[in-house]
Design an enzyme around this catalytic site. Structure first.
Site, PDB file in Angstrom:
ATOM      1  N   LYS A  13       0.835  -1.216   0.000  1.00 46.87           N
ATOM      2  CA  LYS A  13       0.000   0.000   0.000  1.00 46.87           C
ATOM      3  C   LYS A  13       0.867   1.263   0.000  1.00 46.87           C
ATOM      4  O   LYS A  13       0.632   2.183  -0.767  1.00 46.87           O
ATOM      5  CB  LYS A  13      -0.910   0.044   1.253  1.00 46.87           C
ATOM      6  CG  LYS A  13      -1.844  -1.139   1.391  1.00 46.87           C
ATOM      7  CD  LYS A  13      -2.762  -1.003   2.600  1.00 46.87           C
ATOM      8  CE  LYS A  13      -2.055  -1.006   3.945  1.00 46.87           C
ATOM      9  NZ  LYS A  13      -1.430  -2.288   4.314  1.00 46.87           N
ATOM     10  N   ARG A  88      -9.167   1.012   9.286  1.00 49.59           N
ATOM     11  CA  ARG A  88      -8.757  -0.356   9.583  1.00 49.59           C
ATOM     12  C   ARG A  88      -9.832  -1.106  10.353  1.00 49.59           C
ATOM     13  O   ARG A  88      -9.659  -2.266  10.680  1.00 49.59           O
ATOM     14  CB  ARG A  88      -7.495  -0.330  10.443  1.00 49.59           C
ATOM     15  CG  ARG A  88      -6.210  -0.627   9.656  1.00 49.59           C
ATOM     16  CD  ARG A  88      -5.070  -0.509  10.638  1.00 49.59           C
ATOM     17  NE  ARG A  88      -3.871  -1.166  10.243  1.00 49.59           N
ATOM     18  CZ  ARG A  88      -2.835  -0.564   9.667  1.00 49.59           C
ATOM     19  NH1 ARG A  88      -2.904   0.686   9.326  1.00 49.59           N
ATOM     20  NH2 ARG A  88      -1.736  -1.245   9.416  1.00 49.59           N
ATOM     21  N   ARG A 127      12.310  -5.281   4.646  1.00 55.86           N
ATOM     22  CA  ARG A 127      12.090  -3.865   4.290  1.00 55.86           C
ATOM     23  C   ARG A 127      13.019  -2.920   5.045  1.00 55.86           C
ATOM     24  O   ARG A 127      13.286  -3.122   6.227  1.00 55.86           O
ATOM     25  CB  ARG A 127      10.661  -3.436   4.662  1.00 55.86           C
ATOM     26  CG  ARG A 127       9.595  -4.156   3.941  1.00 55.86           C
ATOM     27  CD  ARG A 127       8.312  -3.381   3.921  1.00 55.86           C
ATOM     28  NE  ARG A 127       7.629  -3.298   5.194  1.00 55.86           N
ATOM     29  CZ  ARG A 127       6.330  -3.045   5.316  1.00 55.86           C
ATOM     30  NH1 ARG A 127       5.597  -2.844   4.238  1.00 55.86           N
ATOM     31  NH2 ARG A 127       5.761  -2.983   6.488  1.00 55.86           N
ATOM     32  N   ARG A 161      11.593  -0.921  10.530  1.00 58.25           N
ATOM     33  CA  ARG A 161      10.489  -0.782  11.479  1.00 58.25           C
ATOM     34  C   ARG A 161      10.568  -1.824  12.580  1.00 58.25           C
ATOM     35  O   ARG A 161      10.887  -2.986  12.315  1.00 58.25           O
ATOM     36  CB  ARG A 161       9.160  -0.923  10.739  1.00 58.25           C
ATOM     37  CG  ARG A 161       8.787   0.321   9.982  1.00 58.25           C
ATOM     38  CD  ARG A 161       7.599   0.108   9.101  1.00 58.25           C
ATOM     39  NE  ARG A 161       6.453  -0.496   9.755  1.00 58.25           N
ATOM     40  CZ  ARG A 161       5.243  -0.561   9.235  1.00 58.25           C
ATOM     41  NH1 ARG A 161       5.016  -0.026   8.048  1.00 58.25           N
ATOM     42  NH2 ARG A 161       4.254  -1.131   9.873  1.00 58.25           N
ATOM     43  N   ARG A 172      -0.355  -8.594  13.506  1.00 58.27           N
ATOM     44  CA  ARG A 172      -0.810  -7.658  12.474  1.00 58.27           C
ATOM     45  C   ARG A 172      -1.736  -8.353  11.469  1.00 58.27           C
ATOM     46  O   ARG A 172      -2.735  -7.795  11.043  1.00 58.27           O
ATOM     47  CB  ARG A 172       0.402  -7.037  11.761  1.00 58.27           C
ATOM     48  CG  ARG A 172       1.198  -6.103  12.678  1.00 58.27           C
ATOM     49  CD  ARG A 172       2.563  -5.779  12.117  1.00 58.27           C
ATOM     50  NE  ARG A 172       2.534  -4.896  10.970  1.00 58.27           N
ATOM     51  CZ  ARG A 172       3.567  -4.662  10.172  1.00 58.27           C
ATOM     52  NH1 ARG A 172       4.734  -5.254  10.406  1.00 58.27           N
ATOM     53  NH2 ARG A 172       3.471  -3.841   9.150  1.00 58.27           N
TER      54      ARG A 172
END
Ligand code: AMP
Length: 217
Positions: A13, A88, A127, A161, A172
């Site tokens: 996203k 969300r 990431r 992160r 998550r």
């Protein structure tokens, strides 16, 4: 044009929203980025949210709704925005409807990035982001051209992160399945929901997204 990008963590996203922002001048509204900025600055919101985020759970609706309603009312959002990470939950989606009514605006499209959940841990675990310009990279799928140097700004500082790990990912993904996925039928019933294959190579996902939004013919 006001757009929501939906999909589980690691669906892409943020990457796609950044590209839409660059090419079409829409404002990217990433609630995750806003919260991480509040954590970095030591703001009260950041202090409240940090432990929840590190665990991979959802920050209370009330805080999120306040955060995004203040942001959406700012003048730069009038030219159109991409919501990345909000709503969300169903109460957040309902609150968004009210906010848009208040500013005399509406949603044009909600796009679901469809992904294979089994591949997401590998995606998020690799990431990293340039600390200077925010460009996103991945150890395997999108390394920097020169090792340790950002392609965009030549920065040499990168960050990862705290919640991009296997343990937090379990929470998550569960939060996505239990609380966020029920939003899909909410928007489908209104005829604004579209879907794009988020497992395709990044440029193909972007082209499909532009197609779904009617930005290219
Ligand atoms: P993201 O960068 O979108 O993956 O968000 C990182 C974390 O911020 C999430 O795992 C949540 O803890 C929190 N967060 C971001 N957006 C929301 C939201 N709309 N509602 C609740 N929590 C959120």
């Amino acid at each position: 044009m006001n757009i929501i990008l939906l999909g589980p963590p690691g669906a892409g996203k943020g990457t796609q929203a950044r590209q839409l922002e660059e090419k079409y001048g829409l404002v990217q509204l990433s609630t995750g980025d806003m919260l991480r900025a509040a954590v970095r600055k030591g703001e009260p919101l950041g202090q409240e949210a940090k432990a929840i985020m590190d665990r991979g759970a959802l920050v209370p609706d009330e805080l999120m709704i306040r955060l995004i309603s203040e942001r959406i009312a700012q003048p730069d959002c009038a030219k159109g925005f991409i919501l990345d990470g909000f709503p969300r939950t169903i109460p957040q989606a309902q609150a968004l409807d009210k906010m848009l009514l208040n500013v005399n605006s509406k949603l044009d499209a909600v796009v679901e990035l469809k992904v294979d959940e089994g591949k997401l841990v590998e995606r998020v675990a690799g990431r990293f982001t340039c600390a200077k310009c925010g460009e996103g990279y991945h150890d395997r799928f999108k390394p920097t051209r020169a090792p340790g140097v950002c392609d965009q700004c030549a920065g040499t500082d990168f960050s990862r992160r705290a919640d991009d790990n296997a343990e937090a990912m379990k929470t998550r993904l569960k939060a996505y399945r239990d609380e966020t996925a029920p939003i899909l039928p909410y928007y489908a019933a209104r005829g604004v929901l579209k879907a794009v294959d988020g497992m395709a190579p990044m440029p193909d996902v972007f082209r499909a997204l532009e197609g779904a939004l009617g930005l290219v013919v």
